[in-house]
Each structure stands twice: as C-alpha cells, then as structure tokens.
Design a protein around this motif. Structure first.
Motif, PDB file in Angstrom:
ATOM      1  N   LEU A   1       0.875  -1.218  -0.047  1.00 57.59           N
ATOM      2  CA  LEU A   1       0.312   0.034   0.019  1.00 57.59           C
ATOM      3  C   LEU A   1       1.074   1.046   0.254  1.00 57.59           C
ATOM      4  O   LEU A   1       0.543   2.361  -1.117  1.00 57.59           O
ATOM      5  CB  LEU A   1      -1.058   0.005   0.816  1.00 57.59           C
ATOM      6  N   LYS A   2       2.005   0.968   0.479  1.00 63.49           N
ATOM      7  CA  LYS A   2       2.760   2.068   1.017  1.00 63.49           C
ATOM      8  C   LYS A   2       3.232   2.758  -0.456  1.00 63.49           C
ATOM      9  O   LYS A   2       3.401   4.301  -0.623  1.00 63.49           O
ATOM     10  CB  LYS A   2       3.979   2.347   1.773  1.00 63.49           C
ATOM     11  N   ILE A   3       4.062   1.720  -1.252  1.00 61.79           N
ATOM     12  CA  ILE A   3       4.327   1.327  -2.516  1.00 61.79           C
ATOM     13  C   ILE A   3       3.413   1.703  -3.974  1.00 61.79           C
ATOM     14  O   ILE A   3       3.406   2.683  -4.316  1.00 61.79           O
ATOM     15  CB  ILE A   3       5.223  -0.143  -3.133  1.00 61.79           C
ATOM     16  N   THR A   4       2.033   1.544  -3.367  1.00 61.62           N
ATOM     17  CA  THR A   4       0.941   1.802  -4.579  1.00 61.62           C
ATOM     18  C   THR A   4       1.075   3.789  -4.436  1.00 61.62           C
ATOM     19  O   THR A   4       0.462   4.185  -4.525  1.00 61.62           O
ATOM     20  CB  THR A   4      -0.291   1.451  -3.680  1.00 61.62           C
ATOM     21  N   PHE A   5       0.573   4.158  -2.395  1.00 57.03           N
ATOM     22  CA  PHE A   5       1.072   5.660  -2.770  1.00 57.03           C
ATOM     23  C   PHE A   5       1.519   6.128  -3.198  1.00 57.03           C
ATOM     24  O   PHE A   5       1.826   7.595  -3.855  1.00 57.03           O
ATOM     25  CB  PHE A   5       0.379   5.407  -1.083  1.00 57.03           C
ATOM     26  N   LEU A   6       3.091   5.830  -3.267  1.00 57.61           N
ATOM     27  CA  LEU A   6       3.742   6.772  -3.607  1.00 57.61           C
ATOM     28  C   LEU A   6       4.079   7.039  -5.288  1.00 57.61           C
ATOM     29  O   LEU A   6       4.356   8.256  -5.651  1.00 57.61           O
ATOM     30  CB  LEU A   6       5.775   6.014  -3.564  1.00 57.61           C
ATOM     31  N   LEU A   7       3.851   5.263  -6.387  1.00 59.08           N
ATOM     32  CA  LEU A   7       3.157   5.491  -7.226  1.00 59.08           C
ATOM     33  C   LEU A   7       2.384   6.197  -7.517  1.00 59.08           C
ATOM     34  O   LEU A   7       2.112   7.066  -8.625  1.00 59.08           O
ATOM     35  CB  LEU A   7       3.151   4.252  -7.775  1.00 59.08           C
ATOM     36  N   LEU A   8       1.340   6.658  -6.782  1.00 55.12           N
ATOM     37  CA  LEU A   8       0.400   7.451  -6.753  1.00 55.12           C
ATOM     38  C   LEU A   8       0.374   9.557  -6.672  1.00 55.12           C
ATOM     39  O   LEU A   8       0.245  10.107  -7.434  1.00 55.12           O
ATOM     40  CB  LEU A   8      -1.054   7.313  -6.147  1.00 55.12           C
ATOM     41  N   ALA A   9       1.246   9.403  -5.664  1.00 56.03           N
ATOM     42  CA  ALA A   9       1.506  11.019  -5.627  1.00 56.03           C
ATOM     43  C   ALA A   9       3.174  11.597  -7.339  1.00 56.03           C
ATOM     44  O   ALA A   9       2.788  12.241  -7.391  1.00 56.03           O
ATOM     45  CB  ALA A   9       2.658  10.564  -4.458  1.00 56.03           C
ATOM     46  N   PHE A  10       3.361   9.974  -7.461  1.00 58.89           N
ATOM     47  CA  PHE A  10       4.171  10.792  -8.311  1.00 58.89           C
ATOM     48  C   PHE A  10       3.345  10.653  -9.420  1.00 58.89           C
ATOM     49  O   PHE A  10       3.765  11.774 -10.911  1.00 58.89           O
ATOM     50  CB  PHE A  10       5.370   9.095  -8.627  1.00 58.89           C
ATOM     51  N   CYS A  11       2.403  10.148  -9.890  1.00 60.91           N
ATOM     52  CA  CYS A  11       2.054  10.459 -11.049  1.00 60.91           C
ATOM     53  C   CYS A  11       0.977  11.600 -10.917  1.00 60.91           C
ATOM     54  O   CYS A  11       0.862  12.266 -11.655  1.00 60.91           O
ATOM     55  CB  CYS A  11       0.608   9.693 -11.817  1.00 60.91           C
ATOM     56  N   PHE A  12       0.615  11.912  -9.950  1.00 63.28           N
ATOM     57  CA  PHE A  12      -0.317  13.182  -9.677  1.00 63.28           C
ATOM     58  C   PHE A  12       1.077  14.656  -9.425  1.00 63.28           C
ATOM     59  O   PHE A  12       0.044  15.687 -10.170  1.00 63.28           O
ATOM     60  CB  PHE A  12      -0.626  13.598  -7.662  1.00 63.28           C
ATOM     61  N   THR A  13       1.959  14.017  -9.717  1.00 58.73           N
ATOM     62  CA  THR A  13       3.065  15.214  -9.578  1.00 58.73           C
ATOM     63  C   THR A  13       3.442  15.489 -11.159  1.00 58.73           C
ATOM     64  O   THR A  13       3.254  16.720 -11.595  1.00 58.73           O
ATOM     65  CB  THR A  13       4.665  15.027  -9.080  1.00 58.73           C
ATOM     66  N   ALA A  14       3.054  14.482 -11.880  1.00 57.56           N
ATOM     67  CA  ALA A  14       3.195  14.493 -13.180  1.00 57.56           C
ATOM     68  C   ALA A  14       2.180  15.198 -13.495  1.00 57.56           C
ATOM     69  O   ALA A  14       2.082  16.463 -14.383  1.00 57.56           O
ATOM     70  CB  ALA A  14       3.328  12.952 -13.905  1.00 57.56           C
TER      71      ALA A  14
END
Length: 109
Positions: free
Chosen positions: A32-45
């Motif tokens: 779940l933490k890795i998923t949220f990290l990837l979600l933050a990366f997508c939101f930043t883009a």
C-alpha cells in the motif's frame, strides 16, 4: 500454503491472505505504501502538465486529487498506528488455511 511457517510464506501470498482476512499485515502495508508513492508520482506529473497547459480549472481538479490522496494516506497511517499490524499467521488461522501445530509424526517424516 498449509502447515508452513512464516518464513516460508512469500510476500505475494501474505498480501493475498491480507486481502481476504481482517486486519493488515506488514507485507500488505508495504504494498500500500508503494502504491501511494506511485500515486504521488502520477499526481506530480499530472500537476506539472496542468501548470504547463495554463488551464487553472484542471490545476484545481488535480490539487483536489492530491489533497484527497494525501488525506487518505495520513488517515490510513494514523489508523494503523492505533490498531497495529496483524501477523500473517493469525490471519491464516482466521480464514482456516494454517495448521496450528504439526504432529510429531509429520516432523519425523
């Protein structure tokens, strides 16, 4: 998966067991933490693309998504800090796929 100790359970199996039973185990929380990290990366883009497009309605929507994702992560983190993580063995016993103790005959063979 029956009769195995915790060091013989793969991370994928632990996440699968965590999805089927109550509570959250450590491998599931890591995923779940890795998923949220990837979600933050997508939101930043998405946010950078929205700023470059100069469409402030889209910027507002992306900022709202960032806020929702951040609040969700903080609330999950606080909830797990209060309740704690559940061991994988306890979850396996709860759904009935783990033998509690091997007999002496099984240990000899």
């Amino acid at each position: 998966m029956e009769g195995r100790s915790s060091n013989e359970i793969s991370s994928a199996e632990a996440v699968f067991v965590g999805a089927l039973s109550s509570g959250v185990n450590a491998p599931t929380w890591f995923v779940l933490k890795i998923t949220f990290l990837l979600l933050a990366f997508c939101f930043t883009a998405m946010l950078s693309l929205a700023f470059f497009s100069s469409d402030f309605v889209v910027v507002g929507h992306v900022l709202l998504l960032v806020t929702i994702g951040t609040v969700l992560f903080v609330l999950l983190n606080r909830f797990l800090a209060e309740t704690g993580l559940v061991p994988v063995e306890q979850q396996m016993m709860e759904i009935g796929i783990h033998k509690t103790e091997a007999t002496s005959e099984n240990k000899i063979n």
